[in-house]
Design an enzyme around this catalytic site. Structure first.
Site, PDB file in Angstrom:
ATOM      1  N   SER A   1       0.884  -1.084   0.248  1.00  0.00           N
ATOM      2  CA  SER A   1      -0.171  -0.068  -0.098  1.00  0.00           C
ATOM      3  C   SER A   1       0.976   1.306  -0.017  1.00  0.00           C
ATOM      4  O   SER A   1       1.494   1.544   1.024  1.00  0.00           O
ATOM      5  CB  SER A   1      -0.886   0.041   1.440  1.00  0.00           C
ATOM      6  OG  SER A   1      -1.691   0.992   1.501  1.00  0.00           O
TER       7      SER A   1
ATOM      8  N   HIS B   1      -1.340  -1.295  -4.098  1.00  0.00           N
ATOM      9  CA  HIS B   1      -2.864  -0.854  -3.499  1.00  0.00           C
ATOM     10  C   HIS B   1      -2.598   0.968  -3.124  1.00  0.00           C
ATOM     11  O   HIS B   1      -1.691   1.338  -2.878  1.00  0.00           O
ATOM     12  CB  HIS B   1      -2.614  -1.397  -2.159  1.00  0.00           C
ATOM     13  CG  HIS B   1      -4.113  -1.432  -1.490  1.00  0.00           C
ATOM     14  ND1 HIS B   1      -5.227  -1.906  -1.881  1.00  0.00           N
ATOM     15  CD2 HIS B   1      -4.379  -0.486  -0.455  1.00  0.00           C
ATOM     16  CE1 HIS B   1      -6.277  -1.738  -1.238  1.00  0.00           C
ATOM     17  NE2 HIS B   1      -5.820  -0.824  -0.320  1.00  0.00           N
TER      18      HIS B   1
ATOM     19  N   ASP C   1      -4.734   4.021  -2.010  1.00  0.00           N
ATOM     20  CA  ASP C   1      -5.888   4.433  -1.082  1.00  0.00           C
ATOM     21  C   ASP C   1      -6.360   5.851  -1.439  1.00  0.00           C
ATOM     22  O   ASP C   1      -5.428   6.678  -1.088  1.00  0.00           O
ATOM     23  CB  ASP C   1      -5.489   4.226   0.372  1.00  0.00           C
ATOM     24  CG  ASP C   1      -5.265   2.847   0.897  1.00  0.00           C
ATOM     25  OD1 ASP C   1      -6.435   2.246   0.813  1.00  0.00           O
ATOM     26  OD2 ASP C   1      -4.206   2.668   1.445  1.00  0.00           O
TER      27      ASP C   1
ATOM     28  N   MET D   1      -8.540   8.970  -0.197  1.00  0.00           N
ATOM     29  CA  MET D   1      -9.272   9.362   0.929  1.00  0.00           C
ATOM     30  C   MET D   1      -9.641  10.782   0.720  1.00  0.00           C
ATOM     31  O   MET D   1      -8.908  11.540   0.267  1.00  0.00           O
ATOM     32  CB  MET D   1      -8.522   9.169   2.025  1.00  0.00           C
ATOM     33  CG  MET D   1      -7.741   7.954   2.348  1.00  0.00           C
ATOM     34  SD  MET D   1      -6.884   7.952   4.023  1.00  0.00           S
ATOM     35  CE  MET D   1      -6.242   6.440   3.976  1.00  0.00           C
TER      36      MET D   1
ATOM     37  N   HIS E   1      -8.596   1.727  -4.019  1.00  0.00           N
ATOM     38  CA  HIS E   1      -9.383   1.538  -2.952  1.00  0.00           C
ATOM     39  C   HIS E   1     -10.068   2.853  -2.771  1.00  0.00           C
ATOM     40  O   HIS E   1      -9.193   3.669  -2.328  1.00  0.00           O
ATOM     41  CB  HIS E   1      -8.628   1.100  -1.847  1.00  0.00           C
ATOM     42  CG  HIS E   1      -9.660   0.738  -0.589  1.00  0.00           C
ATOM     43  ND1 HIS E   1      -9.000   0.533   0.827  1.00  0.00           N
ATOM     44  CD2 HIS E   1     -10.678   0.785  -0.395  1.00  0.00           C
ATOM     45  CE1 HIS E   1      -9.787   0.205   1.558  1.00  0.00           C
ATOM     46  NE2 HIS E   1     -11.124   0.882   1.170  1.00  0.00           N
TER      47      HIS E   1
ATOM     48  N   MET F   1     -11.940   5.338  -0.736  1.00  0.00           N
ATOM     49  CA  MET F   1     -12.288   5.549   0.613  1.00  0.00           C
ATOM     50  C   MET F   1     -13.323   6.919   0.663  1.00  0.00           C
ATOM     51  O   MET F   1     -12.459   7.623   1.272  1.00  0.00           O
ATOM     52  CB  MET F   1     -11.481   5.231   1.696  1.00  0.00           C
ATOM     53  CG  MET F   1     -10.796   4.052   1.957  1.00  0.00           C
ATOM     54  SD  MET F   1      -9.814   3.747   2.929  1.00  0.00           S
ATOM     55  CE  MET F   1      -8.344   4.019   1.928  1.00  0.00           C
TER      56      MET F   1
ATOM     57  N   MET G   1     -11.827  -4.925   5.698  1.00  0.00           N
ATOM     58  CA  MET G   1     -10.925  -3.811   6.270  1.00  0.00           C
ATOM     59  C   MET G   1     -10.604  -4.360   7.705  1.00  0.00           C
ATOM     60  O   MET G   1     -11.612  -4.625   8.513  1.00  0.00           O
ATOM     61  CB  MET G   1     -11.813  -2.418   6.820  1.00  0.00           C
ATOM     62  CG  MET G   1     -11.856  -1.737   5.300  1.00  0.00           C
ATOM     63  SD  MET G   1     -10.224  -1.341   4.370  1.00  0.00           S
ATOM     64  CE  MET G   1      -9.051  -0.694   5.772  1.00  0.00           C
TER      65      MET G   1
ATOM     66  N   GLY H   1      -8.633   4.745   7.194  1.00  0.00           N
ATOM     67  CA  GLY H   1      -8.334   6.076   7.363  1.00  0.00           C
ATOM     68  C   GLY H   1      -6.600   6.018   7.467  1.00  0.00           C
ATOM     69  O   GLY H   1      -5.974   7.269   6.922  1.00  0.00           O
ATOM     70  N   PHE H   2      -5.938   5.228   8.074  1.00  0.00           N
ATOM     71  CA  PHE H   2      -4.711   5.669   8.733  1.00  0.00           C
ATOM     72  C   PHE H   2      -3.892   4.171   8.529  1.00  0.00           C
ATOM     73  O   PHE H   2      -4.547   3.150   8.773  1.00  0.00           O
ATOM     74  CB  PHE H   2      -4.644   6.017   9.740  1.00  0.00           C
ATOM     75  CG  PHE H   2      -5.442   7.320  10.222  1.00  0.00           C
ATOM     76  CD1 PHE H   2      -4.937   8.534   9.771  1.00  0.00           C
ATOM     77  CD2 PHE H   2      -6.686   7.228  10.531  1.00  0.00           C
ATOM     78  CE1 PHE H   2      -5.546   9.855   9.986  1.00  0.00           C
ATOM     79  CE2 PHE H   2      -7.331   8.494  11.006  1.00  0.00           C
ATOM     80  CZ  PHE H   2      -6.749   9.895  10.528  1.00  0.00           C
TER      81      PHE H   2
ATOM     82  N   ASP I   1      -6.932  -5.583   4.408  1.00  0.00           N
ATOM     83  CA  ASP I   1      -6.453  -4.661   4.419  1.00  0.00           C
ATOM     84  C   ASP I   1      -6.232  -3.940   5.820  1.00  0.00           C
ATOM     85  O   ASP I   1      -7.157  -3.676   6.276  1.00  0.00           O
ATOM     86  CB  ASP I   1      -7.348  -3.480   3.346  1.00  0.00           C
ATOM     87  CG  ASP I   1      -6.533  -2.156   3.186  1.00  0.00           C
ATOM     88  OD1 ASP I   1      -5.475  -1.932   3.638  1.00  0.00           O
ATOM     89  OD2 ASP I   1      -7.227  -1.383   2.335  1.00  0.00           O
ATOM     90  N   GLY I   2      -5.189  -3.700   6.166  1.00  0.00           N
ATOM     91  CA  GLY I   2      -4.898  -3.150   7.680  1.00  0.00           C
ATOM     92  C   GLY I   2      -4.151  -3.879   8.615  1.00  0.00           C
ATOM     93  O   GLY I   2      -4.746  -4.896   8.989  1.00  0.00           O
TER      94      GLY I   2
ATOM     95  N   SER J   1       2.597  -0.434   6.092  1.00  0.00           N
ATOM     96  CA  SER J   1       3.889  -0.041   6.831  1.00  0.00           C
ATOM     97  C   SER J   1       4.781  -1.316   7.181  1.00  0.00           C
ATOM     98  O   SER J   1       6.194  -1.032   7.063  1.00  0.00           O
ATOM     99  CB  SER J   1       3.409   0.482   8.277  1.00  0.00           C
ATOM    100  OG  SER J   1       2.161   0.027   8.370  1.00  0.00           O
TER     101      SER J   1
HETATM  102  C1  DX5 Z   1      -6.024   1.939   5.626  1.00  0.00           C
HETATM  103  C2  DX5 Z   1      -5.614   1.495   4.512  1.00  0.00           C
HETATM  104  C3  DX5 Z   1      -4.642   0.691   4.274  1.00  0.00           C
HETATM  105  C4  DX5 Z   1      -3.547   1.150   4.849  1.00  0.00           C
HETATM  106  C5  DX5 Z   1      -2.870  -0.205   5.525  1.00  0.00           C
HETATM  107  O1  DX5 Z   1      -7.074   2.738   5.889  1.00  0.00           O
HETATM  108  O2  DX5 Z   1      -6.978   1.413   3.428  1.00  0.00           O
HETATM  109  O3  DX5 Z   1      -4.572   0.168   2.648  1.00  0.00           O
HETATM  110  O4  DX5 Z   1      -2.450   1.694   3.956  1.00  0.00           O
HETATM  111  O5  DX5 Z   1      -1.683   0.308   6.366  1.00  0.00           O
HETATM  112  P1  DX5 Z   1      -1.008  -0.710   7.192  1.00  0.00           P
HETATM  113  O6  DX5 Z   1      -0.502  -1.908   6.409  1.00  0.00           O
HETATM  114  O7  DX5 Z   1       0.120   0.223   7.604  1.00  0.00           O
HETATM  115  O8  DX5 Z   1      -1.955  -0.800   8.087  1.00  0.00           O
HETATM  116 ZN    ZN Z   2      -6.737   0.502   1.504  1.00  0.00          ZN
END
Ligand code: DX5
Ligand code: ZN
Length: 232
Positions: free
Chosen positions: A12, A37, A39, A41, A70, A72, A147, A152-153, A185-186, A208
């Site tokens: 991601s 991936h 995101d 937002m 993705h 969001m 999810m 969001g983060f 995801d996450g 991460s």
């Molecule tokens: C979260 C995102 C993820 C995010 C995952 O809202 O949709 O794609 O990048 O990050 P990690 O792998 O650090 O949890």
């Molecule tokens: Zn995502």
């Protein structure tokens, strides 16, 4: 759970170095990753703003891997056509953001057909949204993104209930004799990815874990090499 196919790994970009995206995209190009991936937002559906379509356009120029977008965002239908790039292979909208989900899924497929690009249509569920709500749409989707953190983060902890949701989703798909990718995801880490695969998922999103590691290429390879049958 029967192991069906080699799983996909989708780093991601949210955790990448935004000041040098080209470098990180090229790292992914040369790795064993399957997708990138992305995101999007909007600060409305989720309490954060990431990047938009001009940034994805720039990434598309350098990426050789499939783009997994993705959304969001609220009112995703307005932006589906903005997601269609040469490398776009998946577009995912949120169940919670779509009043007419069937229409949104059809619009994604249509956008791919129009552009002559094989784009998979995905739906994402927030952690509190039950898998059972997909009963009347599951045969129409190519991918379900569960999810495993509140969206969001990056860098949050994996919500363990996701493992049950994966099993419930596998069961739902078996009942309806259909198949879709199950993307998680996450909070995906090297030490929980095996259990995630064993529960029945086959797409691992990792932000991460990949980009904050000492050797991102090697971390991608480690995620790719995991075999659920090797897990206790
Ligand atoms: C979260 C995102 C993820 C995010 C995952 O809202 O949709 O794609 O990048 O990050 P990690 O792998 O650090 O949890
Ligand atoms: Zn995502």
């Amino acid at each position: 759970m029967k192991y069906q196919q080699q799983h996909l790994v989708a780093p991601s970009i949210l955790a990448a170095n935004f000041a040098n995206l080209q470098h990180d995209v090229e790292m992914v190009n040369h790795s064993e990753a399957d997708c990138l991936h992305l995101d999007v937002m909007d600060g409305r559906f989720v309490p954060n703003i990431s990047f938009g379509f001009p940034v994805i356009k720039a990434i598309n120029k350098y990426a050789t891997k499939a783009l997994d977008i993705h959304l969001m965002i609220v009112e995703p239908d307005k932006y589906i056509n903005h997601c269609v790039f040469e490398n776009t292979r998946m577009i995912t909208v949120h169940y919670e953001a779509c009043t007419h989900l069937h229409r949104s899924i059809a619009a994604i497929k249509e956008a791919g057909i129009k552009a002559g690009i094989p784009i998979q249509a995905g739906v994402a569920l927030n952690p509190h949204t039950p898998v059972a709500l997909l009963a009347d749409i599951i045969r129409d989707v190519d991918l379900v993104c569960l999810m495993s953190v509140n969206p969001g983060f990056g860098g949050q902890s994996f919500i363990p209930q996701t493992l049950n949701k994966i099993r419930q989703l596998r069961h739902l798909m078996e009942q309806q004799k259909t198949n879709a990718f199950i993307e998680i995801d996450g909070g995906v880490k090297l030490d929980n990815a095996g259990a995630i695969l064993k529960a029945g998922a086959n797409v691992l999103v990792a932000g991460s874990t990949v980009f904050k590691s000492q050797n991102p290429t090697e971390t991608i390879q480690q995620l790719k090499c995991l075999r659920p049958e090797m897990m206790a």
